[in-house]
Design a protein around this motif. Structure first.
Motif, PDB file in Angstrom:
ATOM      1  N   ASP A 207       0.843  -1.211   0.000  1.00  0.00           N
ATOM      2  CA  ASP A 207       0.000   0.000   0.000  1.00  0.00           C
ATOM      3  C   ASP A 207       0.868   1.248   0.000  1.00  0.00           C
ATOM      4  O   ASP A 207       0.596   2.221  -0.717  1.00  0.00           O
ATOM      5  CB  ASP A 207      -0.913   0.032   1.246  1.00  0.00           C
ATOM      6  N   TRP A 208       1.893   1.218   0.826  1.00  0.00           N
ATOM      7  CA  TRP A 208       2.801   2.362   0.934  1.00  0.00           C
ATOM      8  C   TRP A 208       3.487   2.627  -0.412  1.00  0.00           C
ATOM      9  O   TRP A 208       3.595   3.770  -0.850  1.00  0.00           O
ATOM     10  CB  TRP A 208       3.817   2.070   2.045  1.00  0.00           C
ATOM     11  N   HIS A 211       1.185   4.269  -2.966  1.00  0.00           N
ATOM     12  CA  HIS A 211       1.115   5.728  -2.759  1.00  0.00           C
ATOM     13  C   HIS A 211       2.306   6.422  -3.393  1.00  0.00           C
ATOM     14  O   HIS A 211       2.170   7.474  -4.014  1.00  0.00           O
ATOM     15  CB  HIS A 211       1.069   6.060  -1.263  1.00  0.00           C
ATOM     16  N   LYS A 212       3.487   5.849  -3.212  1.00  0.00           N
ATOM     17  CA  LYS A 212       4.718   6.449  -3.753  1.00  0.00           C
ATOM     18  C   LYS A 212       4.648   6.537  -5.284  1.00  0.00           C
ATOM     19  O   LYS A 212       5.021   7.552  -5.872  1.00  0.00           O
ATOM     20  CB  LYS A 212       5.949   5.617  -3.355  1.00  0.00           C
ATOM     21  N   LYS A 214       1.949   6.605  -7.121  1.00  0.00           N
ATOM     22  CA  LYS A 214       0.924   7.574  -7.501  1.00  0.00           C
ATOM     23  C   LYS A 214       1.422   9.002  -7.322  1.00  0.00           C
ATOM     24  O   LYS A 214       1.117   9.877  -8.132  1.00  0.00           O
ATOM     25  CB  LYS A 214      -0.363   7.339  -6.707  1.00  0.00           C
ATOM     26  N   GLU A 215       2.190   9.223  -6.258  1.00  0.00           N
ATOM     27  CA  GLU A 215       2.766  10.552  -6.007  1.00  0.00           C
ATOM     28  C   GLU A 215       3.584  11.027  -7.195  1.00  0.00           C
ATOM     29  O   GLU A 215       3.420  12.147  -7.668  1.00  0.00           O
ATOM     30  CB  GLU A 215       3.692  10.495  -4.783  1.00  0.00           C
TER      31      GLU A 215
END
Ligand code: MG
Ligand code: ZN
Length: 220
Positions: A207-208, A211-212, A214-215
């Motif tokens: 999950d983490w 996010h990275k 997508k950032e």
């Protein structure tokens, strides 16, 4: 004289790495360099991450290995692009090897590239491969003292992953000392406790990472 030669090699690597970095940026690819000892579970972690992330993220892998393609075969069976680099005994990956591998990957169709470095706690940390983030993997069977003994491996990394936590009761791994040493060396690193064999903790890491990725896409 020897020092001068060493310096030149490093400069050449830096130049190639800069080019690789630009290429990866142009294609909006988030790149991770996974480092750790032989047997820490780098390939096992990759397999778990691919399972979780593949449905959502276009992934590819560069597999560093001394002589064999055993790990690359494991990744290939997951049906994502993988390039094998055999270093023929060299104990780390460098910019030139990555350049060669990037030339063989479908860069227009990759969002997340994971590089599995050669299993080694020393020199992989000294070679920038153009990655956006490093992940250091340690398994509890190696002992918590590795953090203090090999500090460059655990400094300036995005995440430190502690694998095989299911074996904690059977080892004398001191979790408190592990966290103390990390806090001292690299307070910014995210720490994930996982067990690849049990499948625990991998979701949080996946999950983490999502996010990275997508950032970096939003920044583009
Ligand atoms: Mg491996
Ligand atoms: Zn080396």
């Amino acid at each position: 004289m020897e020092i001068t030669i060493g310096q030149r090699i490093l400069d050449a690597n830096d130049q190639i790495t800069l080019r690789n970095k630009q290429l990866l940026r142009e294609h909006g690819i988030f790149t991770i360099n996974i480092m750790g000892s032989p047997g820490a579970g780098k390939t096992a972690l990759l397999e778990k991450l691919i399972d979780k992330l593949k449905p959502e993220i276009k992934m590819a892998v560069i597999e560093g290995d001394l002589f064999t393609d055993k790990d690359a075969q494991r990744i290939e069976s997951q049906k994502i692009p993988v390039v094998q680099i055999n270093t023929k005994g060299a104990c780390h990956l460098d910019g030139q090897m990555i350049e060669w591998a990037l030339d063989r990957l479908p860069l227009n169709n990759i969002e997340l590239l994971i590089i599995e470095n050669i299993g080694n706690l020393v020199c992989p940390a000294e070679f920038d491969l153009g990655e956006d983030m490093r992940i250091s993997l340690l398994s509890v069977t190696e002992g918590e003292d590795k953090v203090a003994k090999y500090p460059t491996m655990f400094t300036g990394v995005g995440a430190i992953v502690l694998n095989k936590v299911d074996l904690l009761p059977y080892t004398n791994f001191k979790l408190d000392d592990f966290y103390k040493d990390i806090k001292f060396l690299d307070a910014d690193a995210k720490v994930f406790e996982i067990s690849c064999s049990q499948g625990s903790g991998v979701d949080a890491l996946a999950d983490w990472l999502t996010h990275k990725v997508k950032e970096i896409k939003e920044v583009k």
